[in-house]
Design an enzyme around this catalytic site. Structure first.
Site, PDB file in Angstrom:
ATOM      1  N   ARG A   1      -4.584   9.948  -7.522  1.00  0.00           N
ATOM      2  CA  ARG A   1      -3.344  10.704  -7.771  1.00  0.00           C
ATOM      3  C   ARG A   1      -3.687  12.178  -7.590  1.00  0.00           C
ATOM      4  O   ARG A   1      -4.537  12.722  -8.300  1.00  0.00           O
ATOM      5  CB  ARG A   1      -2.805  10.433  -9.167  1.00  0.00           C
ATOM      6  CG  ARG A   1      -1.731  11.417  -9.578  1.00  0.00           C
ATOM      7  CD  ARG A   1      -0.988  11.009 -10.821  1.00  0.00           C
ATOM      8  NE  ARG A   1      -0.048   9.946 -10.532  1.00  0.00           N
ATOM      9  CZ  ARG A   1       1.044   9.692 -11.265  1.00  0.00           C
ATOM     10  NH1 ARG A   1       1.320  10.421 -12.322  1.00  0.00           N
ATOM     11  NH2 ARG A   1       1.854   8.706 -10.949  1.00  0.00           N
TER      12      ARG A   1
ATOM     13  N   HIS B   1       5.006   8.251  -3.097  1.00  0.00           N
ATOM     14  CA  HIS B   1       4.641   7.500  -4.311  1.00  0.00           C
ATOM     15  C   HIS B   1       4.847   6.011  -3.986  1.00  0.00           C
ATOM     16  O   HIS B   1       5.760   5.370  -4.507  1.00  0.00           O
ATOM     17  CB  HIS B   1       5.515   7.953  -5.479  1.00  0.00           C
ATOM     18  CG  HIS B   1       5.000   7.578  -6.834  1.00  0.00           C
ATOM     19  ND1 HIS B   1       3.825   6.858  -7.029  1.00  0.00           N
ATOM     20  CD2 HIS B   1       5.496   7.810  -8.081  1.00  0.00           C
ATOM     21  CE1 HIS B   1       3.642   6.677  -8.327  1.00  0.00           C
ATOM     22  NE2 HIS B   1       4.628   7.231  -8.986  1.00  0.00           N
TER      23      HIS B   1
ATOM     24  N   GLN C   1       5.207   3.209  -6.747  1.00  0.00           N
ATOM     25  CA  GLN C   1       6.476   3.225  -7.485  1.00  0.00           C
ATOM     26  C   GLN C   1       7.576   2.565  -6.682  1.00  0.00           C
ATOM     27  O   GLN C   1       8.388   1.799  -7.226  1.00  0.00           O
ATOM     28  CB  GLN C   1       6.858   4.678  -7.807  1.00  0.00           C
ATOM     29  CG  GLN C   1       8.135   4.800  -8.611  1.00  0.00           C
ATOM     30  CD  GLN C   1       7.968   4.296 -10.036  1.00  0.00           C
ATOM     31  OE1 GLN C   1       7.080   4.720 -10.746  1.00  0.00           O
ATOM     32  NE2 GLN C   1       8.835   3.377 -10.457  1.00  0.00           N
TER      33      GLN C   1
ATOM     34  N   CYS D   1      12.049   6.474 -12.131  1.00  0.00           N
ATOM     35  CA  CYS D   1      10.614   6.152 -12.121  1.00  0.00           C
ATOM     36  C   CYS D   1       9.940   6.568 -13.429  1.00  0.00           C
ATOM     37  O   CYS D   1       8.866   6.068 -13.735  1.00  0.00           O
ATOM     38  CB  CYS D   1       9.944   6.795 -10.916  1.00  0.00           C
ATOM     39  SG  CYS D   1      10.001   8.589 -10.906  1.00  0.00           S
TER      40      CYS D   1
END
Ligand code: CP
Ligand code: NVA
Length: 298
Positions: A101, A128, A131, A257
């Site tokens: 990340r 992302h 997600q 999210c």
């Protein structure tokens, strides 16, 4: 599939295959027949904060038989300027996979190239992907499919979340309407590269939500933008609230999210009304990422 660096690089078959595996792993949780990470150690290198991503990966690695090492940037030499390519070449000789990340997409791409081990993008400024896989799994569970459905994304139109959703729409063909202030919409260059007639962008949030079956939102200030408070002033009309949702399809669902900032991108009442969906979405991070790791494990 050697890495998961973006939704952009996935095919429709890879996405639907990962979702099928995620659904199976979810159903089999607690009694997995196989342990694809048995004997393996996976490193998690995080330069930004995380609750869901960190916990879901640590739990997922353990449930697949492996061990996780969490390395925050400031605890390793990366934080003191050691290049990503050197960090990658060291870890590539010691661990079996990496979850990263960070800010720059290029760092995740470079880590994958230099380490030679399966590498997963756990959020960059550009994408992302984990997600979006969890979000698609949630849509599949609650609506059966995204086919014939209209999905709206309301808020920052050029964030990691929106970019990943736009690539998902390109790959899977569903209708995606992005409602964002003019100054926070995808760039013309990006839209030309995306080249997707099923993705529309509007400055009118009501038009984006009109008839939508899925309404998705995210923070107005992404990680790393905390000092850009003036950015928020453009987003008032893009709050997901009961008035805005009045124009959505009758049986709509709301995704976020998380983390959520109540009173900003979403109201308290909307978040709580749709909490079952939103926390199912959060749980699905675990199942989607287990499917990704099982697919990448060597
Ligand atoms: N949605 C998400 O990635 O949450 P975290 O930042 O808590 O990991
Ligand atoms: N766009 C948000 C997503 C958080 C999960 C951010 O980058 O902070």
């Amino acid at each position: 599939m050697k890495h998961l660096l973006s939704i952009e690089e996935l095919t429709a078959a890879q996405i639907t295959g990962l979702l099928a595996d995620a659904a199976r792993l979810k159903a089999e949780r607690g009694h997995h027949a196989e342990q694809p990470l048995a004997g393996q150690t996976w490193a998690m290198i995080f330069t930004k904060s995380s609750t869901r991503t960190r916990v879901s990966f640590e739990v997922g690695i353990r449930e697949l038989g492996g061990k996780a090492i969490f390395l925050s940037k400031n605890e390793i030499q990366l934080g003191r300027g050691e290049p990503i390519k050197d960090t990658a070449r060291v870890l590539g000789r010691m661990v079996h996979g990496a979850i990263i990340r960070t800010f720059a997409q290029e760092d995740v791409v470079d880590f994958a190239a230099y380490s030679g081990i399966p590498t997963i993008n756990a959020l960059t400024d550009d994408e992302h992907p984990c997600q979006i896989l969890a979000d698609l799994l949630t849509v599949q569970e609650l609506l059966g499919s995204w086919e014939g459905k209209k999905i709206a994304f309301i808020g920052d139109g050029f964030s990691n979340m929106t970019i990943s959703w736009m690539w998902a729409a390109k790959r899977l063909g569903f209708e995606l309407a992005v409602g964002a202030p003019p100054e926070y919409q995808p760039s013309p260059d990006f839209l030309a590269k995306l080249d997707a007639s099923n993705v529309t962008v509007t400055s009118d949030p009501a038009a984006a939500v009109a008839g939508a079956h899925v309404i998705n939102t995210d923070v107005w200030l992404s990680m790393g933008q905390e000092d850009q408070k003036d950015k928020e002033s453009a987003f008032g009309p893009f709050q997901v609230n009961a008035d805005l949702l009045a124009g959505a399809a009758a049986d709509h669902i709301v995704l976020h999210c998380l983390p959520a900032y109540r009173g900003k991108e979403i109201t308290e009442d909307v978040l709580e009304l749709h909490a079952d969906t939103i926390f199912q979405e959060a749980e699905n991070r675990l199942h989607a990422q287990k499917a990704v790791m099982a697919a990448l494990a060597t």
